[in-house]
Design a protein around this motif. Structure first.
Motif, PDB file in Angstrom:
ATOM      1  N   LYS A  10       0.913  -0.955   0.074  1.00 47.63           N
ATOM      2  CA  LYS A  10       0.062  -0.017   0.003  1.00 47.63           C
ATOM      3  C   LYS A  10       0.804   1.213  -0.102  1.00 47.63           C
ATOM      4  O   LYS A  10       0.587   2.224  -0.712  1.00 47.63           O
ATOM      5  N   MET A  11       1.934   1.108   0.440  1.00 52.49           N
ATOM      6  CA  MET A  11       2.823   2.513   0.656  1.00 52.49           C
ATOM      7  C   MET A  11       3.449   2.809  -0.626  1.00 52.49           C
ATOM      8  O   MET A  11       3.470   3.934  -0.889  1.00 52.49           O
ATOM      9  N   SER A  12       3.944   1.538  -1.217  1.00 55.77           N
ATOM     10  CA  SER A  12       4.273   1.670  -2.713  1.00 55.77           C
ATOM     11  C   SER A  12       3.496   2.398  -3.553  1.00 55.77           C
ATOM     12  O   SER A  12       3.586   3.144  -4.409  1.00 55.77           O
ATOM     13  N   GLU A  13       2.220   1.757  -3.653  1.00 51.62           N
ATOM     14  CA  GLU A  13       1.180   2.507  -4.287  1.00 51.62           C
ATOM     15  C   GLU A  13       0.952   3.733  -3.974  1.00 51.62           C
ATOM     16  O   GLU A  13       0.617   4.538  -5.024  1.00 51.62           O
ATOM     17  N   ARG A  14       1.093   4.118  -2.766  1.00 52.82           N
ATOM     18  CA  ARG A  14       0.860   5.646  -2.590  1.00 52.82           C
ATOM     19  C   ARG A  14       1.945   6.558  -2.402  1.00 52.82           C
ATOM     20  O   ARG A  14       1.963   7.661  -2.095  1.00 52.82           O
ATOM     21  N   VAL A  53       4.601   6.272  -0.459  1.00 52.14           N
ATOM     22  CA  VAL A  53       4.751   6.757   0.932  1.00 52.14           C
ATOM     23  C   VAL A  53       6.168   6.115   1.205  1.00 52.14           C
ATOM     24  O   VAL A  53       6.373   4.765   1.189  1.00 52.14           O
ATOM     25  N   SER A  54       7.139   6.908   1.907  1.00 49.96           N
ATOM     26  CA  SER A  54       8.592   6.320   2.078  1.00 49.96           C
ATOM     27  C   SER A  54       8.374   5.795   3.753  1.00 49.96           C
ATOM     28  O   SER A  54       9.149   4.885   3.881  1.00 49.96           O
ATOM     29  N   VAL A  55       7.642   6.394   4.566  1.00 45.48           N
ATOM     30  CA  VAL A  55       7.700   6.098   5.880  1.00 45.48           C
ATOM     31  C   VAL A  55       6.249   6.249   6.547  1.00 45.48           C
ATOM     32  O   VAL A  55       5.466   7.076   6.198  1.00 45.48           O
ATOM     33  N   GLY A  64       3.772   9.087   5.949  1.00 46.08           N
ATOM     34  CA  GLY A  64       2.251   8.950   5.886  1.00 46.08           C
ATOM     35  C   GLY A  64       1.693   8.577   7.606  1.00 46.08           C
ATOM     36  O   GLY A  64       2.577   7.802   8.225  1.00 46.08           O
ATOM     37  N   LEU A  65       0.567   8.865   7.906  1.00 43.82           N
ATOM     38  CA  LEU A  65      -0.117   8.558   9.333  1.00 43.82           C
ATOM     39  C   LEU A  65      -1.523   8.842   9.145  1.00 43.82           C
ATOM     40  O   LEU A  65      -2.000   9.531   8.428  1.00 43.82           O
ATOM     41  N   ASP A  66      -2.295   8.324  10.149  1.00 40.18           N
ATOM     42  CA  ASP A  66      -3.522   8.411  10.262  1.00 40.18           C
ATOM     43  C   ASP A  66      -3.673   9.473  11.302  1.00 40.18           C
ATOM     44  O   ASP A  66      -3.462   9.397  12.715  1.00 40.18           O
ATOM     45  N   GLY A  67      -3.828  10.964  11.061  1.00 40.84           N
ATOM     46  CA  GLY A  67      -3.509  11.824  11.829  1.00 40.84           C
ATOM     47  C   GLY A  67      -4.532  11.943  13.179  1.00 40.84           C
ATOM     48  O   GLY A  67      -4.422  12.766  14.066  1.00 40.84           O
ATOM     49  N   ARG A  68      -5.790  11.130  12.839  1.00 39.39           N
ATOM     50  CA  ARG A  68      -6.488  11.125  14.008  1.00 39.39           C
ATOM     51  C   ARG A  68      -6.275  10.424  15.124  1.00 39.39           C
ATOM     52  O   ARG A  68      -6.692  10.513  16.406  1.00 39.39           O
ATOM     53  N   CYS A  69      -4.847   9.601  14.953  1.00 38.86           N
ATOM     54  CA  CYS A  69      -4.494   8.569  16.179  1.00 38.86           C
ATOM     55  C   CYS A  69      -2.987   9.209  16.591  1.00 38.86           C
ATOM     56  O   CYS A  69      -2.488   8.464  17.500  1.00 38.86           O
ATOM     57  N   ASP A  88       1.572  13.560   5.207  1.00 40.88           N
ATOM     58  CA  ASP A  88       0.408  13.398   5.031  1.00 40.88           C
ATOM     59  C   ASP A  88      -0.497  12.586   5.823  1.00 40.88           C
ATOM     60  O   ASP A  88      -0.343  11.513   6.151  1.00 40.88           O
ATOM     61  N   PRO A  89      -1.186  13.416   6.823  1.00 43.33           N
ATOM     62  CA  PRO A  89      -1.822  12.818   7.872  1.00 43.33           C
ATOM     63  C   PRO A  89      -3.192  12.384   7.690  1.00 43.33           C
ATOM     64  O   PRO A  89      -4.023  12.099   8.734  1.00 43.33           O
ATOM     65  N   ALA A  90      -3.716  12.345   6.395  1.00 50.08           N
ATOM     66  CA  ALA A  90      -5.036  11.666   5.982  1.00 50.08           C
ATOM     67  C   ALA A  90      -4.855  10.146   5.297  1.00 50.08           C
ATOM     68  O   ALA A  90      -5.639  10.083   4.547  1.00 50.08           O
TER      69      ALA A  90
END
Length: 634
Positions: free
Chosen positions: A16-20, A22-24, A146-151, A176-178
Motif C-alpha cells: 500500500k505504501m508503494s502504491e501511494r 509513501v516512504s515512511v 504517512g499517518l492517520d492523523g486522528r491517532c 500526509d496525515p490523512a
C-alpha cells in the motif's frame, strides 16, 4: 500472533505504501479521541505485530520496521515481537542512538539536508537509519511520511515538524496525515460499536456521601465556566473538543453498551453563543435531543465533525495541545485566515475541581476496589503457591470485581513477578467513579533489597497522608514531596508517580501530573481534586509498588488557603514486606492506624473470619514492635 502473520501484514502494508508513494508510515494503538485505553478496533500496531501496548509507535519503511515504547513495557514488547525483524527501541536507552522516535527523524532530516547541500539530490533521496547502522533507501522524489492523523496528538506532530523543519519547508519531505493504510488491509476488522448515549445526572438533587442531599453543577454551569475561561484567552474564539472525558463532564452524558463503555463517543464545538455536540445517528433518544436543544446545544451527526471544522474560515480558534489530534490541528492550521491560540489541559482544569458528589463517587469506587484487593490479598496468602498463576490471578480478580458491579477496567491489570514477590495493580471504572490500587505480595522469603524498596515506597505514602499543602502547589512539587522518602535511600523511578482521576472514568485523566522532572511547567493542585500516587521501584530483579488514591480537600480546622491530603484507599500493607527499622515511631503509628482502618473495612465488607486473619497478619507484628519501642523508651 505468529511471526509469519506479522511478516505478511507488514508486507501488505508496504505494498500500500508503494502504491501511494509513501516512504515512511507511522502507526499507533491510539483511537481517534486519544483515550487512555483504546478499544481493540483501533489497535493497529497490535494488528500488525501482536503487541497491544498503548504507549508505542511503529514506523514501517520498505526495508525495516522500528518500534518505540518505554522501559515499563520492554518485556511485553520483546515477548510480543520475538522472532520478527522489528527493531525495538526503549526510550531513554543510552546505548541506542535512536532511543527516541524524534532521534530517528532528526537523523533522517539531517541526512536528507546534507544530500541536498552536496548537490546529490535536489528534492529526493534520503537515508533513514535502522538502528543497526544500515539504512533504508527511500524512493526518488520528495519523501512522504504517512499517518492517520486522528491517532496522533498535536504535540507529537509539532515535535516532528521541529525535527524535520528545514527538509519540510524546502519540500524535500511531505507529511500526509490523512492516510489509514492499515485500515485498508485489515480485512477482518470488527465493526466499531458506538453504543448509546444517555444524560447521566440531569438537574435533579442527588444523594451524596453520608446521606447529604445537594444539587450538583448543571450542564449550564459547566459550559458557563468553560466559556469564562475561553474569554480570558480570546473572547471571539471557538474551541473544538475531542477528549471524551471532557465531553462527558461538560455535557453530563455517558456512553452505554459501546466499545468505549461509559465514555460518550462524541465530538463538540463551543463558542460564547453556541454549543454543538456531534454524536452517532441513533445513539441518542429524541427526548434527550430535545433536552439538549432546550439548553442551547445543537445536536449534529458524528461523521460531520471534520467537515464542520474544514468549513470554518477566518475564525479565531483555541486548541488544547493535550487534547487535540494532528488531524484536528491540521483542519485549522492549513486553512487561510484562521487564528489559532493554544492552551494545555484546558477543560481538564475545570473538571479537576470536583463537587462533593463527584468526590463521593471516587470514594465509593476506592471502597469497592479496596474490598476487591483485600479479597485478592486473602486469596493470595491462603491459596496453594502453585495456584498463583497469572491466569488464576486474573480469574479471581474478575470474580471479585463482578460482585462489585464494575463497568469496565479503568486500566489494564498489571502483574509483575520477581524473586518471591508478585506486584498486582488494577483500576476499575464504576458507574459513579474510578479507582486504582496496587499492592506487592510475598510468595516466599523476601529479598532484603525488595523489602527496603517497598518500605521506602510505603513511607512515601504515609508521609503525605493528612499532610497540609498550600493551594497552588504545583503537581510537580507534590511529586517531589512524595519521592523524598525514596531519594533518602538512593531510589527513584521513571514516569509520573501518579495523575488525576477522572470525573466519570479514566485513571490518567489530568490535569494533575505528578512528575517532578516537568519542573515549573506543572499544574496547580486544586481543591477537591482526586489524584492517585504509586511510588515504586521496578527493575530486572525487583518490582514493588504501593498505590493509593487521595482527595485534596479543604482542611476541617485550618485558616487560609490550604489543602489536606486524605487517603481514600483502605487496603492494609503487609508488615512482613517492611523493614520497620527504617521507619520512625510516627510513621509506624500512622501505619498502625492505616492498617486498623483497613482491617475494619474487611470486617464490615467481607467477613469476620477474614477480618481475624487480617488482624493477625497486618496488626500483630506492628503492635509487638510498638510495644518493644515503648519499653525501650521507659
Amino acid at each position: 500472533m505468529s511471526v509469519t502473520s506479522t511478516e505478511m501484514r507488514l508486507n501488505a502494508l508496504r505494498e500500500k505504501m508503494s502504491e501511494r508513494k509513501v516512504s515512511v508510515y507511522m502507526v499507533s494503538n491510539m483511537d481517534h479521541h486519544l483515550t487512555q485505553y483504546p478499544p481493540g478496533y483501533f489497535r493497529q500496531v497490535e494488528y500488525l505485530t501482536g503487541c497491544g501496548i498503548r504507549d508505542c509507535i511503529l514506523i514501517v519503511t520498505q526495508n525495516n520496521a522500528h518500534f518505540w515504547t518505554n522501559q515499563e513495557h520492554a518485556e511485553e514488547a520483546a515477548r510480543s515481537m520475538k522472532g520478527t525483524d522489528i527493531v525495538i527501541h526503549i526510550v531513554g536507552d543510552e546505548s541506542d542512538d535512536i532511543s527516541d522516535i524524534m532521534d530517528f527523524f532528526r537523523a533522517a532530516s539531517q541526512a536528507t539536508m546534507e544530500s541536498v547541500m552536496r548537490g546529490e539530490i535536489s528534492i529526493s533521496g534520503s537515508v533513514i537509519p535502522d538502528g543497526n547502522g544500515d539504512g533504508d533507501d527511500l524512493t526518488d522524489g520528495h519523501q512522504v511520511i504517512g499517518l492517520d492523523g486522528r491517532c496522533f496528538s498535536f504535540d507529537f506532530m509539532d515535535d516532528l515538524l521541529d525535527e524535520i523543519g528545514p527538509a519540510y519547508e524546502l519540500g524535500v519531505v511531505e507529511i500526509d496525515p490523512a492516510m489509514d493504510l492499515v485500515g485498508e488491509i485489515w480485512k477482518d476488522r470488527k465493526i466499531l460499536e458506538p453504543g448509546r448515549l444517555r444524560i447521566f445526572n440531569g438537574e435533579e438533587p442527588r444523594i451524596a456521601y453520608e446521606g447529604v442531599s445537594m444539587t450538583p453543577e448543571t450542564i449550564t454551569d459547566r459550559l458557563a465556566d468553560v466559556r469564562t475561561g475561553m474569554r480570558q484567552i480570546d473572547p471571539d474564539a471557538g474551541m473544538p473538543v475531542m477528549d471524551l472525558e471532557d465531553i462527558a463532564w461538560m455535557f453530563d452524558i455517558r456512553g452505554d453498551g459501546g466499545d468505549f463503555m461509559t465514555m460518550p463517543l462524541a465530538y463538540a464545538y463551543l463558542t460564547q453563543d453556541e454549543a454543538y455536540l456531534f454524536v452517532y445517528d441513533g445513539s441518542m433518544t429524541n427526548h434527550d435531543k430535545r433536552w439538549f436543544t432546550h439548553r442551547g446545544v445543537t445536536i449534529r451527526d458524528y461523521g460531520e465533525f471534520y467537515q464542520f471544522l474544514e468549513d470554518l474560515e477566518n475564525k479565531d480558534v483555541i486548541l488544547d495541545r493535550n487534547a487535540c489530534s494532528t488531524a484536528m490541528a491540521m483542519s485549522f492550521l492549513t486553512v487561510k485566515g484562521n487564528t489559532v491560540a493554544t492552551t494545555s489541559r484546558f477543560v481538564a482544569t475545570f473538571r479537576g475541581m470536583k463537587d462533593i458528589y463527584d468526590v463521593t463517587g471516587s470514594a465509593l469506587a476506592c471502597s469497592r476496589d479496596g474490598k476487591v484487593m483485600a479479597e485478592m490479598t486473602y486469596w493470595f496468602y491462603n491459596a496453594d503457591k502453585t495456584e498463583l498463576t497469572d491466569e488464576n490471578i486474573l480469574r479471581k480478580l474478575r470474580e471479585f470485581r463482578e460482585e462489585e458491579g464494575m463497568v469496565c477496567e479503568g486500566e489494564p491489570t498489571e502483574i509483575i513477578r520477581r524473586k518471591n514477590t508478585i506486584m498486582l495493580r488494577f483500576g476499575t471504572d464504576y458507574e459513579r467513579g474510578t479507582s486504582t490500587v496496587a499492592r506487592t505480595f510475598l510468595t516466599g522469603k523476601p529479598d532484603s533489597f525488595a523489602v527496603a524498596a517497598h518500605t521506602a515506597a510505603v513511607k512515601a505514602l504515609l508521609e503525605i497522608q493528612d499532610m497540609k499543602i498550600p493551594v497552588g502547589l504545583k503537581d510537580t512539587q507534590f511529586d517531589a514531596l512524595i519521592r523524598a522518602s525514596l531519594w533518602q535511600w538512593g531510589l527513584d523511578y521513571s514516569g509520573p508517580t501518579g495523575q488525576g482521576i477522572g470525573d466519570c472514568t479514566g485513571v490518567d485523566a489530568g490535569p494533575s501530573y505528578l512528575q517532578y522532572s516537568a519542573g515549573s511547567s506543572g499544574n496547580d493542585l486544586r481543591r477537591n481534586a482526586v489524584v492517585y500516587a504509586g511510588p515504586r521501584f521496578i527493575d530486572e530483579d525487583t518490582a514493588v509498588r504501593v498505590e493509593n488514591v487521595f482527595w485534596l480537600r479543604e482542611p476541617k480546622k485550618m485558616p487560609g488557603d490550604f489543602l489536606e491530603v486524605n487517603c481514600l484507599t483502605d487496603v492494609p500493607v503487609d508488615p512482613e514486606l517492611l523493614d520497620l527499622r527504617m521507619m520512625t515511631v510516627d510513621e509506624m503509628e500512622k501505619l498502625l492506624k492505616y492498617n486498623l482502618d483497613g482491617c475494619q473495612m474487611v470486617s464490615e465488607l467481607i467477613g469476620d473470619d477474614e477480618a481475624e486473619w487480617f488482624y493477625h497478619r497486618f496488626m500483630d507484628p506492628l503492635m509487638r514492635k510498638m510495644a518493644d519501642l515503648r519499653k525501650k523508651k521507659k
